[in-house]
Design a protein around this motif. Structure first.
Motif, PDB file in Angstrom:
ATOM      1  N   PHE A  51       0.811  -1.220   0.000  1.00  0.00           N
ATOM      2  CA  PHE A  51       0.000   0.000   0.000  1.00  0.00           C
ATOM      3  C   PHE A  51       0.843   1.268   0.000  1.00  0.00           C
ATOM      4  CE2 PHE A  51      -3.365  -2.724   2.085  1.00  0.00           C
ATOM      5  CZ  PHE A  51      -4.145  -2.796   0.941  1.00  0.00           C
ATOM      6  N   GLY A  52       2.166   1.135   0.128  1.00  0.00           N
ATOM      7  CA  GLY A  52       3.050   2.292   0.099  1.00  0.00           C
ATOM      8  C   GLY A  52       3.125   3.064   1.398  1.00  0.00           C
ATOM      9  N   VAL A  53       2.806   2.433   2.524  1.00  0.00           N
ATOM     10  CA  VAL A  53       2.843   3.123   3.813  1.00  0.00           C
ATOM     11  C   VAL A  53       3.849   2.489   4.768  1.00  0.00           C
ATOM     12  CG1 VAL A  53       0.489   3.984   3.675  1.00  0.00           C
ATOM     13  CG2 VAL A  53       0.904   1.739   4.665  1.00  0.00           C
ATOM     14  N   ALA A  54       4.800   1.727   4.234  1.00  0.00           N
ATOM     15  CA  ALA A  54       5.749   1.022   5.096  1.00  0.00           C
ATOM     16  C   ALA A  54       6.777   1.960   5.712  1.00  0.00           C
ATOM     17  CB  ALA A  54       6.448  -0.084   4.320  1.00  0.00           C
ATOM     18  N   HIS A  55       7.157   3.008   5.000  1.00  0.00           N
ATOM     19  CA  HIS A  55       8.188   3.920   5.501  1.00  0.00           C
ATOM     20  C   HIS A  55       7.648   5.344   5.481  1.00  0.00           C
ATOM     21  CE1 HIS A  55      11.059   0.691   5.420  1.00  0.00           C
ATOM     22  NE2 HIS A  55      10.713   0.417   4.176  1.00  0.00           N
ATOM     23  N   THR A  56       7.316   5.831   6.659  1.00  0.00           N
ATOM     24  CA  THR A  56       6.833   7.195   6.815  1.00  0.00           C
ATOM     25  C   THR A  56       7.713   7.910   7.828  1.00  0.00           C
ATOM     26  OG1 THR A  56       5.279   6.516   8.536  1.00  0.00           O
ATOM     27  CG2 THR A  56       4.451   6.545   6.290  1.00  0.00           C
ATOM     28  N   ASP A  57       7.525   9.218   7.958  1.00  0.00           N
ATOM     29  CA  ASP A  57       8.267   9.971   8.968  1.00  0.00           C
ATOM     30  C   ASP A  57       7.760   9.585  10.349  1.00  0.00           C
ATOM     31  OD1 ASP A  57       9.669  11.265   7.004  1.00  0.00           O
ATOM     32  OD2 ASP A  57       8.277  12.950   6.895  1.00  0.00           O
ATOM     33  N   GLY A  58       8.649   9.354  11.269  1.00  0.00           N
ATOM     34  CA  GLY A  58       8.269   8.993  12.624  1.00  0.00           C
ATOM     35  C   GLY A  58       7.986   7.506  12.735  1.00  0.00           C
ATOM     36  N   ILE A  59       7.091   7.170  13.646  1.00  0.00           N
ATOM     37  CA  ILE A  59       6.733   5.773  13.882  1.00  0.00           C
ATOM     38  C   ILE A  59       5.719   5.334  12.832  1.00  0.00           C
ATOM     39  CG2 ILE A  59       5.719   4.161  15.530  1.00  0.00           C
ATOM     40  CD1 ILE A  59       6.673   6.043  17.750  1.00  0.00           C
ATOM     41  N   ASP A  60       5.932   4.166  12.284  1.00  0.00           N
ATOM     42  CA  ASP A  60       5.045   3.631  11.244  1.00  0.00           C
ATOM     43  C   ASP A  60       3.852   2.923  11.893  1.00  0.00           C
ATOM     44  OD1 ASP A  60       6.775   4.487   9.243  1.00  0.00           O
ATOM     45  OD2 ASP A  60       7.964   2.666   9.403  1.00  0.00           O
ATOM     46  N   TRP A  61       2.874   3.707  12.358  1.00  0.00           N
ATOM     47  CA  TRP A  61       1.735   3.146  13.085  1.00  0.00           C
ATOM     48  C   TRP A  61       0.889   2.238  12.203  1.00  0.00           C
ATOM     49  CZ3 TRP A  61       2.126   3.218  18.032  1.00  0.00           C
ATOM     50  CH2 TRP A  61       2.774   4.275  18.672  1.00  0.00           C
ATOM     51  N   ILE A  62       0.764   2.580  10.942  1.00  0.00           N
ATOM     52  CA  ILE A  62      -0.048   1.757  10.045  1.00  0.00           C
ATOM     53  C   ILE A  62       0.605   0.393   9.863  1.00  0.00           C
ATOM     54  CG2 ILE A  62      -0.973   1.558   7.710  1.00  0.00           C
ATOM     55  CD1 ILE A  62      -1.153   4.633   7.684  1.00  0.00           C
ATOM     56  N   ARG A  63       1.912   0.374   9.672  1.00  0.00           N
ATOM     57  CA  ARG A  63       2.630  -0.901   9.508  1.00  0.00           C
ATOM     58  C   ARG A  63       2.516  -1.746  10.773  1.00  0.00           C
ATOM     59  NH1 ARG A  63       8.968  -0.957   8.993  1.00  0.00           N
ATOM     60  NH2 ARG A  63       8.622  -0.377  11.133  1.00  0.00           N
ATOM     61  N   TRP A  64       2.662  -1.127  11.935  1.00  0.00           N
ATOM     62  CA  TRP A  64       2.548  -1.877  13.188  1.00  0.00           C
ATOM     63  C   TRP A  64       1.131  -2.398  13.396  1.00  0.00           C
ATOM     64  CZ3 TRP A  64       6.443  -3.887  15.560  1.00  0.00           C
ATOM     65  CH2 TRP A  64       7.695  -3.305  15.437  1.00  0.00           C
ATOM     66  N   GLY A  65       0.131  -1.597  13.034  1.00  0.00           N
ATOM     67  CA  GLY A  65      -1.257  -2.057  13.147  1.00  0.00           C
ATOM     68  C   GLY A  65      -1.540  -3.241  12.230  1.00  0.00           C
ATOM     69  N   LEU A  66      -1.048  -3.151  11.005  1.00  0.00           N
ATOM     70  CA  LEU A  66      -1.221  -4.269  10.075  1.00  0.00           C
ATOM     71  C   LEU A  66      -0.474  -5.504  10.563  1.00  0.00           C
ATOM     72  CD1 LEU A  66      -0.855  -2.381   6.672  1.00  0.00           C
ATOM     73  CD2 LEU A  66      -2.934  -3.401   7.606  1.00  0.00           C
ATOM     74  N   SER A  67       0.695  -5.320  11.145  1.00  0.00           N
ATOM     75  CA  SER A  67       1.455  -6.447  11.679  1.00  0.00           C
ATOM     76  C   SER A  67       0.737  -7.092  12.855  1.00  0.00           C
ATOM     77  CB  SER A  67       2.847  -5.985  12.117  1.00  0.00           C
ATOM     78  OG  SER A  67       3.582  -5.512  11.022  1.00  0.00           O
ATOM     79  N   LEU A  68       0.103  -6.275  13.698  1.00  0.00           N
ATOM     80  CA  LEU A  68      -0.648  -6.819  14.824  1.00  0.00           C
ATOM     81  C   LEU A  68      -1.840  -7.631  14.344  1.00  0.00           C
ATOM     82  CD1 LEU A  68      -1.044  -7.009  17.871  1.00  0.00           C
ATOM     83  CD2 LEU A  68      -2.352  -4.885  17.757  1.00  0.00           C
ATOM     84  N   VAL A  69      -2.556  -7.112  13.364  1.00  0.00           N
ATOM     85  CA  VAL A  69      -3.703  -7.846  12.808  1.00  0.00           C
ATOM     86  C   VAL A  69      -3.233  -9.152  12.174  1.00  0.00           C
ATOM     87  CG1 VAL A  69      -5.487  -7.769  11.023  1.00  0.00           C
ATOM     88  CG2 VAL A  69      -5.125  -5.798  12.500  1.00  0.00           C
ATOM     89  N   ALA A  70      -2.118  -9.116  11.461  1.00  0.00           N
ATOM     90  CA  ALA A  70      -1.584 -10.329  10.837  1.00  0.00           C
ATOM     91  C   ALA A  70      -1.150 -11.346  11.896  1.00  0.00           C
ATOM     92  CB  ALA A  70      -0.421  -9.984   9.921  1.00  0.00           C
ATOM     93  N   ALA A  71      -0.595 -10.883  13.011  1.00  0.00           N
ATOM     94  CA  ALA A  71      -0.205 -11.792  14.088  1.00  0.00           C
ATOM     95  C   ALA A  71      -1.432 -12.427  14.736  1.00  0.00           C
ATOM     96  CB  ALA A  71       0.618 -11.049  15.133  1.00  0.00           C
ATOM     97  N   ILE A  72      -2.501 -11.648  14.897  1.00  0.00           N
ATOM     98  CA  ILE A  72      -3.744 -12.199  15.448  1.00  0.00           C
ATOM     99  C   ILE A  72      -4.294 -13.275  14.521  1.00  0.00           C
ATOM    100  CG2 ILE A  72      -6.158 -11.640  15.957  1.00  0.00           C
ATOM    101  CD1 ILE A  72      -5.130  -8.903  16.985  1.00  0.00           C
ATOM    102  N   VAL A  73      -4.274 -13.003  13.238  1.00  0.00           N
ATOM    103  CA  VAL A  73      -4.755 -13.990  12.259  1.00  0.00           C
ATOM    104  C   VAL A  73      -3.868 -15.230  12.284  1.00  0.00           C
ATOM    105  CG1 VAL A  73      -5.077 -14.424   9.791  1.00  0.00           C
ATOM    106  CG2 VAL A  73      -5.892 -12.291  10.794  1.00  0.00           C
ATOM    107  N   ALA A  74      -2.548 -15.050  12.358  1.00  0.00           N
ATOM    108  CA  ALA A  74      -1.626 -16.193  12.386  1.00  0.00           C
ATOM    109  C   ALA A  74      -1.862 -17.061  13.617  1.00  0.00           C
ATOM    110  CB  ALA A  74      -0.182 -15.699  12.346  1.00  0.00           C
ATOM    111  N   ILE A  75      -2.071 -16.446  14.770  1.00  0.00           N
ATOM    112  CA  ILE A  75      -2.338 -17.212  15.987  1.00  0.00           C
ATOM    113  C   ILE A  75      -3.686 -17.923  15.884  1.00  0.00           C
ATOM    114  CG2 ILE A  75      -2.805 -17.012  18.467  1.00  0.00           C
ATOM    115  CD1 ILE A  75      -0.649 -14.812  18.535  1.00  0.00           C
ATOM    116  N   SER A  76      -4.680 -17.253  15.337  1.00  0.00           N
ATOM    117  CA  SER A  76      -5.997 -17.877  15.171  1.00  0.00           C
ATOM    118  C   SER A  76      -5.932 -19.078  14.235  1.00  0.00           C
ATOM    119  CB  SER A  76      -7.003 -16.862  14.627  1.00  0.00           C
ATOM    120  OG  SER A  76      -7.173 -15.808  15.526  1.00  0.00           O
TER     121      SER A  76
END
Length: 85
Positions: A51-76
């Motif tokens: 989606f082109g949001v992996a590298h932004t200025d500051g903390i990449d909150w969108i990337r971390w949110g997507l990673s958290l959702v993916a981890a929840i799906v992986a555990i499920s």
């Protein structure tokens, strides 16, 4: 070597957060929590790059949110495949 250690730390943090957010009790070991958290981080980073949001200025909150959702799906998925509750 440093990126491998970073992946372990990221996997541990994301796996722990995913298990904290998930409903109920997950009967999985700490090792699987770290592995599935790292898988979530890799998938979330790939989706954020797509989606082109992996590298932004500051903390990449969108990337971390997507990673958290993916981890929840992986555990499920892991819990459903192994039949653990």
């Amino acid at each position: 070597m440093l990126s491998f250690i970073g992946m372990i730390i990221t996997g541990a943090v994301l796996g722990a957060l995913a298990r904290l957010v998930m409903r109920g009790e997950q009967n999985i070991s700490v090792l699987w929590t770290i592995v599935l958290g790292a898988v979530g981080a890799l998938i979330g980073g790939a989706v954020a790059s797509l989606f082109g949001v992996a590298h932004t200025d500051g903390i990449d909150w969108i990337r971390w949110g997507l990673s958290l959702v993916a981890a929840i799906v992986a555990i499920s998925v892991y819990l459903s495949v192994t039949g653990r509750k």
